[in-house]
Design an enzyme around this catalytic site. Structure first.
Site, PDB file in Angstrom:
ATOM      1  N   ARG A 124      31.262 -35.684 -19.016  1.00 47.84           N
ATOM      2  CA  ARG A 124      29.847 -36.044 -19.110  1.00 47.84           C
ATOM      3  C   ARG A 124      29.634 -37.464 -19.656  1.00 47.84           C
ATOM      4  O   ARG A 124      28.599 -38.054 -19.461  1.00 47.84           O
ATOM      5  CB  ARG A 124      29.295 -34.924 -19.960  1.00 47.84           C
ATOM      6  CG  ARG A 124      28.263 -35.011 -20.849  1.00 47.84           C
ATOM      7  CD  ARG A 124      27.823 -33.673 -21.365  1.00 47.84           C
ATOM      8  NE  ARG A 124      28.886 -32.855 -21.937  1.00 47.84           N
ATOM      9  CZ  ARG A 124      28.704 -32.066 -22.971  1.00 47.84           C
ATOM     10  NH1 ARG A 124      27.533 -31.963 -23.518  1.00 47.84           N
ATOM     11  NH2 ARG A 124      29.692 -31.336 -23.443  1.00 47.84           N
ATOM     12  N   LYS A 138      38.660 -18.006 -16.297  1.00 51.68           N
ATOM     13  CA  LYS A 138      37.970 -16.925 -16.977  1.00 51.68           C
ATOM     14  C   LYS A 138      37.240 -17.464 -18.211  1.00 51.68           C
ATOM     15  O   LYS A 138      37.640 -18.524 -18.690  1.00 51.68           O
ATOM     16  CB  LYS A 138      38.953 -15.802 -17.313  1.00 51.68           C
ATOM     17  CG  LYS A 138      39.677 -15.950 -18.652  1.00 51.68           C
ATOM     18  CD  LYS A 138      40.611 -14.816 -18.881  1.00 51.68           C
ATOM     19  CE  LYS A 138      40.143 -13.898 -19.969  1.00 51.68           C
ATOM     20  NZ  LYS A 138      40.264 -14.367 -21.335  1.00 51.68           N
ATOM     21  N   HIS A 151      45.704 -16.078 -16.284  1.00 53.05           N
ATOM     22  CA  HIS A 151      46.945 -16.835 -16.521  1.00 53.05           C
ATOM     23  C   HIS A 151      48.137 -15.915 -16.769  1.00 53.05           C
ATOM     24  O   HIS A 151      49.278 -16.338 -16.632  1.00 53.05           O
ATOM     25  CB  HIS A 151      46.764 -17.884 -17.626  1.00 53.05           C
ATOM     26  CG  HIS A 151      46.831 -17.347 -19.017  1.00 53.05           C
ATOM     27  ND1 HIS A 151      45.758 -16.743 -19.618  1.00 53.05           N
ATOM     28  CD2 HIS A 151      47.828 -17.314 -19.925  1.00 53.05           C
ATOM     29  CE1 HIS A 151      46.102 -16.369 -20.840  1.00 53.05           C
ATOM     30  NE2 HIS A 151      47.362 -16.709 -21.057  1.00 53.05           N
ATOM     31  N   LYS A 204      52.726 -15.950 -15.603  1.00 56.70           N
ATOM     32  CA  LYS A 204      53.893 -15.870 -16.497  1.00 56.70           C
ATOM     33  C   LYS A 204      55.090 -15.349 -15.704  1.00 56.70           C
ATOM     34  O   LYS A 204      54.958 -14.370 -14.977  1.00 56.70           O
ATOM     35  CB  LYS A 204      53.598 -14.929 -17.673  1.00 56.70           C
ATOM     36  CG  LYS A 204      52.527 -15.467 -18.617  1.00 56.70           C
ATOM     37  CD  LYS A 204      52.324 -14.535 -19.798  1.00 56.70           C
ATOM     38  CE  LYS A 204      51.125 -14.948 -20.612  1.00 56.70           C
ATOM     39  NZ  LYS A 204      51.413 -15.765 -21.784  1.00 56.70           N
ATOM     40  N   GLU A 230      48.725  -9.986 -30.559  1.00 63.76           N
ATOM     41  CA  GLU A 230      48.727 -11.381 -31.006  1.00 63.76           C
ATOM     42  C   GLU A 230      48.698 -11.395 -32.525  1.00 63.76           C
ATOM     43  O   GLU A 230      48.016 -10.555 -33.133  1.00 63.76           O
ATOM     44  CB  GLU A 230      47.477 -12.103 -30.500  1.00 63.76           C
ATOM     45  CG  GLU A 230      47.413 -12.216 -28.999  1.00 63.76           C
ATOM     46  CD  GLU A 230      46.195 -13.027 -28.578  1.00 63.76           C
ATOM     47  OE1 GLU A 230      46.316 -14.260 -28.518  1.00 63.76           O
ATOM     48  OE2 GLU A 230      45.141 -12.439 -28.354  1.00 63.76           O
ATOM     49  N   ASP A 241      37.836  -9.867 -23.333  1.00 62.32           N
ATOM     50  CA  ASP A 241      38.736 -11.025 -23.419  1.00 62.32           C
ATOM     51  C   ASP A 241      40.140 -10.702 -22.892  1.00 62.32           C
ATOM     52  O   ASP A 241      40.786 -11.550 -22.288  1.00 62.32           O
ATOM     53  CB  ASP A 241      38.818 -11.467 -24.896  1.00 62.32           C
ATOM     54  CG  ASP A 241      39.515 -12.803 -25.078  1.00 62.32           C
ATOM     55  OD1 ASP A 241      39.260 -13.707 -24.265  1.00 62.32           O
ATOM     56  OD2 ASP A 241      40.317 -12.939 -26.030  1.00 62.32           O
ATOM     57  N   HIS A 252      43.738  -9.276 -18.368  1.00 68.09           N
ATOM     58  CA  HIS A 252      45.197  -9.304 -18.509  1.00 68.09           C
ATOM     59  C   HIS A 252      45.816  -7.905 -18.536  1.00 68.09           C
ATOM     60  O   HIS A 252      46.758  -7.621 -17.803  1.00 68.09           O
ATOM     61  CB  HIS A 252      45.605 -10.041 -19.787  1.00 68.09           C
ATOM     62  CG  HIS A 252      44.983 -11.408 -19.930  1.00 68.09           C
ATOM     63  ND1 HIS A 252      44.790 -12.243 -18.868  1.00 68.09           N
ATOM     64  CD2 HIS A 252      44.516 -12.066 -21.014  1.00 68.09           C
ATOM     65  CE1 HIS A 252      44.233 -13.372 -19.298  1.00 68.09           C
ATOM     66  NE2 HIS A 252      44.061 -13.284 -20.603  1.00 68.09           N
ATOM     67  N   LYS A 291      44.025  -8.925 -32.054  1.00 68.33           N
ATOM     68  CA  LYS A 291      44.319 -10.154 -32.798  1.00 68.33           C
ATOM     69  C   LYS A 291      44.790  -9.762 -34.184  1.00 68.33           C
ATOM     70  O   LYS A 291      44.462  -8.693 -34.681  1.00 68.33           O
ATOM     71  CB  LYS A 291      43.058 -10.995 -32.947  1.00 68.33           C
ATOM     72  CG  LYS A 291      42.401 -11.347 -31.630  1.00 68.33           C
ATOM     73  CD  LYS A 291      42.574 -12.807 -31.307  1.00 68.33           C
ATOM     74  CE  LYS A 291      41.956 -13.187 -29.986  1.00 68.33           C
ATOM     75  NZ  LYS A 291      42.825 -13.967 -29.139  1.00 68.33           N
TER      76      LYS A 291
HETATM   77  C1  BG6 Z   1      43.205 -15.696 -23.300  1.00 66.57           C
HETATM   78  C2  BG6 Z   1      42.266 -15.137 -24.338  1.00 66.57           C
HETATM   79  O1  BG6 Z   1      42.823 -15.273 -22.013  1.00 66.57           O
HETATM   80  O2  BG6 Z   1      44.518 -15.207 -23.563  1.00 66.57           O
HETATM   81  C3  BG6 Z   1      42.710 -15.503 -25.741  1.00 66.57           C
HETATM   82  O3  BG6 Z   1      40.961 -15.660 -24.097  1.00 66.57           O
HETATM   83  C4  BG6 Z   1      44.144 -15.086 -25.953  1.00 66.57           C
HETATM   84  O4  BG6 Z   1      41.880 -14.902 -26.717  1.00 66.57           O
HETATM   85  C5  BG6 Z   1      45.031 -15.601 -24.821  1.00 66.57           C
HETATM   86  O5  BG6 Z   1      44.585 -15.606 -27.193  1.00 66.57           O
HETATM   87  C6  BG6 Z   1      46.438 -15.048 -24.940  1.00 66.57           C
HETATM   88  O6  BG6 Z   1      47.253 -15.700 -24.028  1.00 66.57           O
HETATM   89  P1  BG6 Z   1      48.824 -15.845 -24.298  1.00 66.57           P
HETATM   90  O7  BG6 Z   1      49.319 -16.506 -23.044  1.00 66.57           O
HETATM   91  O8  BG6 Z   1      48.959 -16.705 -25.523  1.00 66.57           O
HETATM   92  O9  BG6 Z   1      49.327 -14.474 -24.503  1.00 66.57           O
END
Ligand code: BG6
Length: 485
Positions: free
Chosen positions: A43, A142, A172, A176, A210, A229, A234, A334
């Site tokens: 921007r 996302k 994502h 992996k 995590e 999330d 995932h 988390k």
């Molecule tokens: C993201 C989430 O999609 O994936 C995050 O928004 C999360 O909250 C992350 O921490 C985890 O990804 P990875 O690759 O670190 O397991």
């Protein structure tokens, strides 16, 4: 093959933390096709050189082995360009189109790494200036919507400008290597398929744990929660890859059709089954790796008294011939005891034990991160002396495969892989709109029930494996999470 890769949100966190470093890795590995241009759209006014300096400084935050030397960066930076755009102005899109047309690259990839509420506007404007030709692909990051209706609305607007084969939805996790290995494991080996069914498998556990908290993303996270999330995308993607039928070919749609069938076979939740089969939690202060960490409610930008869940455990069922009666347990959170993502396949015990002691059933552990590997737990004869007439004792042994070690030099990061696939037009690892909508359809009754249930999430101490109710969820079926066995 020449390409133009345009990042909307080119100065945002995602761009400098993940996307540009991933492109740098691809370039360093010699995988980025020659003749590419990378254009960051932002921007504010900046020159190309100012943007290059901004990126170079940001590389300090990237893992040291993935940082460029000065000389490397100077060569890589020649690919980087910057353009200021006001995303509400049609003339700025017309200017972008001119920039693209002036070179006429074979492929144009438009990566939307902005706040998702801008996606509809950007897609409509791109369509209006004709930046949606057959050589154009649009990549959507996302979160894609916050419920079924909003996801459908985004898909409707995207499909008004782009065909489904041009719209690449990122999850994502699919990039992996360990996740791609799931398909390789199941459909590249004849060994597992005959056992991959209800007759041999007692239960399947999918954990994405995590140890990090919500960091500085408290406001975003609080509007999102772990179900949206991590589970809707995932965790459910992992479940589909474990449960899907063998596809007829390796084509993107053959695979995505099978994954969609799994999502459609998931037993729908009712308010009663949410109360019974879904557990939500929120972390309190605790200790991780010897460090005291605060409660979720004390994190930056988290509103007081928030009822946002930072942990979810679910019991799911895939209602088809292969999986009838086999529980699938999903869990993510988390501030758990460790960063650990794995899928545990627990086989049934032998039907008629002839050895002494309690026979442990076989277990296959598919490790996704931090390690990428496979452990197969078996029983073997110890081979020591056995007193006359005493039945032989068995001892646990395991077969341990470390894919990181085996394929060290060929490992490719998730974003690197997905960006190269987006440029190359390989769609296998992107989520189709119907898969994404079906996943929303399945989680929606949970969202609704939790919205109307004043009980709120159960507390758990940071550094634990979540609230005790998550263990009770499995104990009811006579099973336990892998770390509790
Ligand atoms: C993201 C989430 O999609 O994936 C995050 O928004 C999360 O909250 C992350 O921490 C985890 O990804 P990875 O690759 O670190 O397991």
């Amino acid at each position: 093959m020449s390409f133009d890769l345009v990042f909307f949100g080119g100065t945002g966190d995602l761009a400098w933390r993940k996307l540009v470093p991933a492109l740098f890795q691809a370039w360093r590995h010699g995988k980025l096709p020659e003749g590419g241009r990378i254009l960051a759209v932002g921007r504010h006014e900046r020159s190309d050189d100012e943007y290059r300096r901004f990126i170079e400084e940001r590389f300090c935050d990237v893992e040291s082995s993935k940082r460029p030397s000065r000389e490397e960066f100077a060569r890589f930076a020649a690919l980087l360009h910057y353009r200021r755009m006001d995303l509400s102005l049609p003339e700025h899109y017309a200017g972008l189109r001119q920039w693209v047309d002036a070179r006429g690259a074979d492929t144009v990839v438009l990566y939307l790494a902005t706040d998702p509420h801008l996606f509809p506007q950007i897609c409509a404007q791109l369509g209006a200036v004709g930046l949606n030709g057959v050589n154009v692909r649009v990549v959507l990051e996302k979160p894609l919507g916050h419920d079924l209706a909003s996801a459908q609305e985004i898909n409707r607007v995207v499909s008004a400008s782009f065909r489904e084969s041009q719209a690449l939805r990122i999850d994502h996790y699919l990039g992996k290597s360990a996740v791609q290995n799931l398909t390789a494991l199941r459909f590249g080996n004849a060994l597992f398929e005959p056992l991959w069914r209800r007759e041999s498998i007692a239960n399947i556990q999918i954990t994405i744990a995590e140890s990090l908290g919500v960091g500085t993303r408290g406001d975003f996270y609080d509007r999102t929660g772990a179900l949206r999330d991590m589970v809707q995308n995932h965790a459910l993607q992992l479940l589909t890859m474990i449960a899907m039928e063998p596809p007829a070919t390796g084509d993107a749609d053959a695979i995505r059709d099978e994954k969609l069938k799994v999502l459609k076979s998931l037993k729908p939740f009712t308010p009663e089954s949410v109360d019974r089969d879904a557990v939500r939690g929120q972390y309190r202060a605790g200790t991780i790796d010897g460090q005291a960490v605060p409660s979720y409610l004390e994190e930056l930008k988290v509103p007081p008294g928030s009822a946002c869940e930072t942990f979810v455990a679910l019991r799911a069922e895939v209602q088809n011939w292969r999986w009838a009666g086999v529980p699938f347990y999903l869990r993510t959170g988390k501030r758990l005891a460790a960063r650990d993502a794995q899928i545990v396949v627990n086989f049934r015990p032998v039907p008629h034990p002839i050895f002494a002691g309690a026979a442990r059933a076989n277990q296959l552990v598919i490790k996704l991160q931090p390690e990428d590997g496979l452990e197969l737990h078996l029983l073997a004869a110890k081979g020591g002396h056995t007193a006359a007439k005493m039945p032989e004792q068995l001892a646990p042994v395991s077969l341990d495969l470390d894919f990181d070690k085996a394929f060290l030099s060929e490992r490719v990061g998730a974003y690197e892989r997905l960006l190269l696939d987006a440029i190359g037009g390989r769609l296998n690892l992107f989520v189709r709109s119907d898969e994404q909508e079906q996943a929303w359809r399945w989680v929606e009754p949970i969202l609704q029930r939790w919205r109307n249930d004043s009980a709120g999430p159960r507390p758990y101490a940071a550094g634990s494996w979540g609230p005790p109710a998550a263990s009770a969820l499995m104990a009811r079926d006579g099973f336990a999470w892998a770390e509790e066995e």
